[in-house]
Design an enzyme around this catalytic site. Structure first.
Site, PDB file in Angstrom:
ATOM      1  CB  CYS A  58      28.314 -18.737  30.353  1.00 21.62           C
ATOM      2  SG  CYS A  58      26.855 -18.825  31.375  1.00 21.62           S
ATOM      3  NE  ARG A  92      30.367 -17.286  24.847  1.00 23.72           N
ATOM      4  CZ  ARG A  92      30.247 -17.910  23.686  1.00 23.72           C
ATOM      5  NH1 ARG A  92      30.787 -17.380  22.608  1.00 23.72           N
ATOM      6  NH2 ARG A  92      29.624 -19.043  23.581  1.00 23.72           N
ATOM      7  CD1 TRP A 152      22.415 -13.630  29.713  1.00 25.09           C
ATOM      8  CD2 TRP A 152      21.610 -15.727  29.621  1.00 25.09           C
ATOM      9  NE1 TRP A 152      21.096 -13.562  29.338  1.00 25.09           N
ATOM     10  CE2 TRP A 152      20.578 -14.828  29.269  1.00 25.09           C
ATOM     11  CE3 TRP A 152      21.332 -17.081  29.630  1.00 25.09           C
ATOM     12  CZ2 TRP A 152      19.301 -15.254  28.935  1.00 25.09           C
ATOM     13  CZ3 TRP A 152      20.052 -17.500  29.302  1.00 25.09           C
ATOM     14  CH2 TRP A 152      19.056 -16.596  28.952  1.00 25.09           C
ATOM     15  CG  ASN A 200      28.453 -21.521  27.377  1.00 26.93           C
ATOM     16  OD1 ASN A 200      27.300 -21.212  27.652  1.00 26.93           O
ATOM     17  ND2 ASN A 200      28.936 -21.432  26.142  1.00 26.93           N
ATOM     18  N   GLY A 201      26.388 -23.581  29.379  1.00 23.61           N
ATOM     19  CA  GLY A 201      25.408 -24.558  28.898  1.00 23.61           C
ATOM     20  C   GLY A 201      24.400 -24.881  29.985  1.00 23.61           C
ATOM     21  CD  GLU A 239      16.288  -5.823  13.599  1.00 22.76           C
ATOM     22  OE1 GLU A 239      15.706  -6.829  13.989  1.00 22.76           O
ATOM     23  OE2 GLU A 239      17.424  -5.504  14.005  1.00 22.76           O
ATOM     24  CE  LYS A 289      18.340  -4.302  17.303  1.00 22.60           C
ATOM     25  NZ  LYS A 289      18.525  -5.303  16.296  1.00 22.60           N
ATOM     26  CD  GLU A 311      18.209  -6.084  21.062  1.00 23.68           C
ATOM     27  OE1 GLU A 311      18.390  -5.924  19.846  1.00 23.68           O
ATOM     28  OE2 GLU A 311      18.637  -7.066  21.681  1.00 23.68           O
ATOM     29  CG  HIS A 325      -7.872  -7.826  10.935  1.00 22.60           C
ATOM     30  ND1 HIS A 325      -9.148  -8.109  10.487  1.00 22.60           N
ATOM     31  CD2 HIS A 325      -7.187  -7.360   9.858  1.00 22.60           C
ATOM     32  CE1 HIS A 325      -9.214  -7.849   9.187  1.00 22.60           C
ATOM     33  NE2 HIS A 325      -8.047  -7.391   8.785  1.00 22.60           N
ATOM     34  CE  LYS A 338      26.521  -9.239  18.596  1.00 16.67           C
ATOM     35  NZ  LYS A 338      25.430  -8.435  18.011  1.00 16.67           N
TER      36      LYS A 338
END
Ligand code: M6R
Length: 606
Positions: free
Chosen positions: A2, A27, A74, A98-99, A478, A482, A485, A501, A601
């Site tokens: 947020c 955010r 968010w 925010n939190g 990585e 990418k 997401e 395996h 982000k």
């Protein structure tokens, strides 16, 4: 996560609040809202979705008031709709948060018993009613001090009051909050980025502190409600970095900026005259450090994994890596002779910060590898190694990843040389190769057409795998992250040698598999693993480096060749096609590339 903003001014604030909210959308972008004070009333507007929605749904120009707060969300408690959007208000108090308030259920029960009614499913609304309740019997400072003590969890808050119409209260515990100073107005913001278009004079609140922001003065208080003095920092301002320029998306711009990212990083850490790595003011002697523990989340964790391979190759240190959300709750055996390195683009990731805090409380040596040098992680570490990337706006981390692995490589190389693990001649060769890296990245970036053509195969498939060994394994992880997401398709990164395996069972006719097989010491082994997946029907995209030698394998679906360099540096080049693959896959699907669904982000909640 947020984002919050507050402005107290001698003129109307709604336009600047909206502009700042647009900057804070990285955010969170589930919903947005604004509250202003005008004519003795709190006026509140909020909408599900982006700030653009809010602008479309309301005539924000007519939202009058010289004092106001805004929020981008968010979602944590309650679905992302307009009722759960912030600000949350009672008759007298309006709050952006925010939190997470961990004891919200207990507090809510207590407040309902006192006659308060709740409109939303959020944890935030308890703050509104707690303050309203405390203000019945207390002066402002006392009511805020008491309210903050009643809250468990993390928060950055912006609060306005109908009956005290000339001020905004800001408060911080865990989640970041900054105060900015302008002409005839002052600000509150989740970070300096949101405030940069209005001021470069900033004060960061520390945990437990709160502030009272008026248009012409700001007062700070500690958690006991005692007035304190705080420093004003002057930030460098470079607004142009926040612009997409001619690019369609920030991500595309940030991918293309990588030669510059690496060039800048090299310039900051290399002494060109003496061909030497400079790490100034390193606070410890090298022989005081026997091991390193690298900690991060997401892409930053992949940087840590990458660094593990380099530290093991180039130094004699023991190397541990950890995912911050795991490290912070484990029974760690802290070691005095270990260096704890925290890797974070934003420098605000809650789990990474908590892991740092734990190390600080145990008096460990702490070092931050961050992009945002004013961030909490940078401020609270013993030593900071900035990655000098400039702002990264796209939610998917690209240039920050290369920036992080560059700085970690440079650190490993320096420690290796100081401790005699790398001889002088080899060290000089590696530095020379490093200097060539930006131009090799530039050339590798030209692979656009090849990648565009094959990207849709990944969207159409049920899932895909990314395989690599050794230095290429972290890059495989990585690459898979990418694709996940951005394109919302299942993708899994795996060590190529582990396939038999278990995961080999997933391979079926036509499944796209990316195999990272640069011609390093793992090459032959990886090619064998590649043949095993081809034999089971996989459509293999082989990513290797240029060479005169032929690739002895049949039935490879597509091959992409990156430029050639020494084995240490190949991971930088292998990353580029994977970033582009994810970008073009998402582009073909028409997804929101800079703001993928469900993400943000800066992850400031755990
Ligand atoms: O700001 P940080 O580097 O601490 O962020 C860590 C992760 O949240 C971040 O890397 C995330 O995984 C990215 N969206 C990946 O592209």
């Amino acid at each position: 996560m947020c984002g919050i903003i507050g402005i107290s001014s001698n003129k109307s604030v709604s336009a600047n609040i909206i502009n700042s909210l647009k900057k804070l959308e990285y955010r969170g972008y589930d919903s947005a809202g604004v509250a202003t004070l005008f004519d003795g009333e709190i006026n509140e507007v909020k909408s599900e979705g982006r700030v653009d929605n809010l602008e479309q749904n309301f005539d924000l120009k007519s939202l009058k008031g010289n004092i106001g707060i805004g929020h981008v969300r968010w979602a944590t408690h309650g679905i992302p709709n307009s009722i759960n959007a912030h600000p949350h208000s009672s008759d007298n108090v309006s709050v952006v948060h925010n939190g997470i308030i961990e004891n919200s259920t207990i507090l809510k029960k207590h407040l309902i018993n006192k006659g308060h009614t709740f409109k939303s499913q959020t944890d935030t609304e308890v703050i509104v009613h707690l303050i309203t309740e405390n203000l019945k019997t207390m002066e402002l400072e006392e009511a805020i001090t008491k309210t903050l003590k009643q809250l468990h969890g993390s928060f950055a808050l912006g609060i306005i009051f109908k009956d005290i119409p000339d001020l905004i209260v800001g408060a911080r515990r865990g989640s970041p909050l900054a105060v900015g100073y302008g002409p005839n107005e002052n600000y509150l913001g989740s970070d300096s980025y949101a405030l940069k278009s209005m001021t470069n004079k900033i004060t960061y609140l520390d945990d437990g502190e709160f502030c009272i922001v008026k248009k012409d003065q700001v007062h700070f208080y500690n958690q006991e409600g005692k007035k304190i003095n705080k420093k004003i920092l002057e930030l460098s301002s470079n607004e142009s970095n926040y612009d997409k320029g001619d690019f369609k998306h920030f991500m595309a711009k940030e991918i293309e900026e990588q030669p510059l990212t690496v060039k800048t990083g090299i310039k900051e850490y290399l002494d060109n005259v003496n061909n030497e790595i400079n790490i100034f003011n390193f606070p410890w002697k090298i022989n005081e450090i026997k091991s390193v523990t690298l900690i991060g989340c997401g892409t930053a964790y992949h940087s840590c994994l990458m660094a593990k391979y380099w530290f093991e190759e180039l130094t004699s240190l023991d190397v541990n890596i950890d995912i911050a959300s795991e490290f912070r709750y484990r029974k760690n055996r802290f070691k005095k002779d270990s260096l704890y390195i925290f890797v974070s683009q934003s420098g605000e990731t809650a789990d990474t910060y908590a892991a740092l805090d734990l190390c600080n409380k145990n008096n460990m040596k702490t070092c931050a590898v961050v992009n945002v040098i004013e961030s909490s992680i940078a401020r609270d570490s013993n030593f900071v190694l900035p990655i000098h990337c400039g702002p990264e706006i796209g939610v998917a981390s690209t240039k920050a990843f290369l920036g992080q692995i560059l700085v970690l490589y440079i650190l490993a190389l320096k420690i290796g040389s100081l401790s005699g693990q790398i001889d002088k001649k080899n060290y000089q060769v590696k530095i020379k190769d490093l200097k060539n890296l930006p131009s090799l990245i530039e050339k590798t970036l030209l692979i656009d057409n090849d990648i565009q053509a094959i990207s849709s195969t990944f969207n159409e498939a049920k899932g895909s795998m990314f395989l690599g060994r050794g230095f290429s394994f972290p890059i495989a992880l990585e690459g898979a992250l990418k694709l996940k997401e951005l394109s919302y398709v299942h993708a899994e990164g795996y060590p190529a040698g582990e396939m038999k395996h278990g995961p080999l069972a997933l391979i079926e006719e036509g499944m796209p598999v990316v195999v990272l097989a640069p011609r390093d010491s793992y090459y032959k082994k990886t090619i064998s693993n590649m043949q095993e997946v081809i034999a089971r029907g996989a459509k293999v995209l082989l990513i290797t480096n240029k060479s005169k030698d032929e690739i002895f394998s049949e039935n490879i679906w597509e091959t992409i060749e990156v430029e050639n360099t020494n084995d240490d540096l190949l991971p930088f080049l292998l990353t580029i096609p994977l970033q582009k693959l994810a970008y073009y896959s998402a582009l073909k699907m028409g997804y929101d590339i800079d703001k993928p669904r469900n993400l943000a982000k800066s992850v400031t909640v755990e």
